[in-house]
Design a protein around this motif. Sequence first.
Motif, PDB file in Angstrom:
ATOM      1  N   GLY A  40      -2.877   2.031  -3.444  1.00  0.00           N
ATOM      2  CA  GLY A  40      -2.701   3.326  -2.748  1.00  0.00           C
ATOM      3  C   GLY A  40      -1.819   4.339  -3.846  1.00  0.00           C
ATOM      4  N   ALA A  69       1.349   7.267  -3.342  1.00  0.00           N
ATOM      5  CA  ALA A  69       2.364   7.644  -2.640  1.00  0.00           C
ATOM      6  C   ALA A  69       2.141   9.329  -2.469  1.00  0.00           C
ATOM      7  N   GLN A  70       2.553  10.074  -1.373  1.00  0.00           N
ATOM      8  CA  GLN A  70       2.303  11.247  -1.083  1.00  0.00           C
ATOM      9  C   GLN A  70       3.253  11.918  -2.228  1.00  0.00           C
ATOM     10  N   ASP A 119       0.823  -1.121   0.004  1.00  0.00           N
ATOM     11  CA  ASP A 119       0.090   0.198   0.105  1.00  0.00           C
ATOM     12  C   ASP A 119       0.874   1.157   0.054  1.00  0.00           C
ATOM     13  N   THR A 145       0.156   4.403  -0.085  1.00  0.00           N
ATOM     14  CA  THR A 145      -0.396   5.183   0.745  1.00  0.00           C
ATOM     15  C   THR A 145       0.399   5.490   2.079  1.00  0.00           C
ATOM     16  N   ASP A 146       0.307   4.165   2.885  1.00  0.00           N
ATOM     17  CA  ASP A 146       0.994   4.306   4.106  1.00  0.00           C
ATOM     18  C   ASP A 146       2.476   3.333   4.270  1.00  0.00           C
ATOM     19  N   GLY A 147       2.832   3.030   3.211  1.00  0.00           N
ATOM     20  CA  GLY A 147       4.137   2.002   3.107  1.00  0.00           C
ATOM     21  C   GLY A 147       4.024   0.811   3.565  1.00  0.00           C
ATOM     22  N   SER A 148       2.667   0.461   3.936  1.00  0.00           N
ATOM     23  CA  SER A 148       2.771  -0.914   4.397  1.00  0.00           C
ATOM     24  C   SER A 148       2.860  -2.007   3.433  1.00  0.00           C
TER      25      SER A 148
END
Length: 590
Positions: free
Chosen positions: A106, A108-109, A6, A8-11
Amino acid sequence: MPFVVDLTDGSVEREDRSAETGHFGGSILGLRLLTERTPAGLDPYDPRALLYVAAGILGGVAAPGLAKAVFLAKSPLTGVAGEAHALGPFAAGIRGAGAKALAITGRAQRLSYLLVEDGRISVHPAEELGGLGTAATTDALRARHGEGAHVAAIGPAGERLVRYASVVTDYAYPAARYGLGAVLGAKNLKAIVCVGDAPAAVADPRALAEIEAFYRAAMPRNALAAWQHAGPGFGAWTGEPPAPGYLSVRNFSHTGDGGLRVPSPADYDGLAVATSGCCPGCPTDCLKTYAPLGVPESRTGGLGQEAFASLGWNLGVDDTGAVLALNALCNDLGLDQVSFGGTAAFAMECAARGLLTEGPSFGDAAAVTALARDVATRSGALGDLLAEGSARAAGKLGAEPYAMTVKGAEVPCFDPRVQPGLGLGYAAAPGGPRYDALEHDLDFEPGGALAYCLPEAARIGAEPAPVGLLDAGRGRRTARLLRLWSALDAWNICLFASSPTRPLTLDHLTALVTAVSGAGCTLDDLLAAGAARLDLMRAYALREGGGPDELPARFHDEPVTAGPYAGARLAREDFARALDAFHAELGWRA
């Protein structure tokens, strides 16, 4: 056991699918994940969209036909499952890094890259790579992670969400079709980097070595494999001019003598960048890299079989150097050569018909090179328009008859009027038109040069037939060939090494699966995988409201005008009957 990432949160998590049968870690598993994890109607650019990248259980093993990685996502060009394949060393790179499959969700920012190293996954910032071509991106990431790193990168086209942006692996080997580079761009994912040298597990090395020995001995005696291996290669299009109607000339609008020059082998002298070692373990060396002297980037000149025709004759261009330069530029910008060529040809025809005042002219190589840069960066009104693909551009211009597309994707350069089975494949393949979805009709012409392949084809029910015959039998044969090559895609086996026309026979293919995986495999098992992949793609297309199984009207209404195929067209009633038989053979409702 895919890694699920993911952005978005790097998980990162591992999903255990080991108890689930019939997916082989390849595109079937990707299609299952795409269906399970994303809701119907999801925009391909939504952060929840899923991108699947895999070598599977076979891809990346050092053996003939196994240098193949799959990239799969909902296509921003077609709205259905877009599946593209990268040949070359990247599949081996994924395996060496300790992963067989990645499922990426996701966004990435900030612009980032994904690092796969020794079985560990991490996300790293890549803002300094913004706007770079695929070669400069690969250079920068190899400088950071070692020259042995394998890199799948997008160029400016992917960052700017060009709907047919490609992903280019290791400089020269694109996963080209259906805009998967734009899916990476929407996720702020500039690249996937694989680091590691873990050996590929092989259940029976001796059996695998025997298959390789057979392949090497058979290759010189196989007409297509020998052509692929020899210089300048099957992507070079040297020799006799193709018969009128065999390949697209000027957006499929010209089917007489095109007056276009065919390259000679001497045209490639001094232009080779790499001609061997492209696919680890495979001796065919069919993907060669060429570029003219003095181009800004030559390493991106990997020359697939479609590139020269799509960027050359289709655009009215016959200057070998200009076509090779444009091919290398497309790979560096991250543009699919087929869709860019088809979209540029559409614009040229619109300009010739007075529908697009600023469009380029057929034959203007300099203008189309400038257009490629504009499209990749969405510069100017025309670049931004054509970055959407020819189907969407045609809707805005009122020029639908001149968009040579199926399900929103540009048709490959091989003309279906001459090869009606290929036309059925273009129309009905649930992921969109591909020239390599099934073997071409001319290879099964009774008494033709490839008669050696007929016994293999007969084993799957594809008996020879005159090339122009379009009937229910053609529909059934086409479906059976599509099922076979779908099986190759499902297992991540390269079709350019495989049955019915290349050295790996059906028995060698099943033996190859067993030698690598240790699991028994029969011909029925092989074909069942092909059917399962097609059924999943079809179900996803129906869920997403994919486009109809139909071809542009030009192929039905405008016959070939000269040469041995003069008069060839796809009569609508005959095509409809053949399509019905095609659907029935695969168990699909029309």
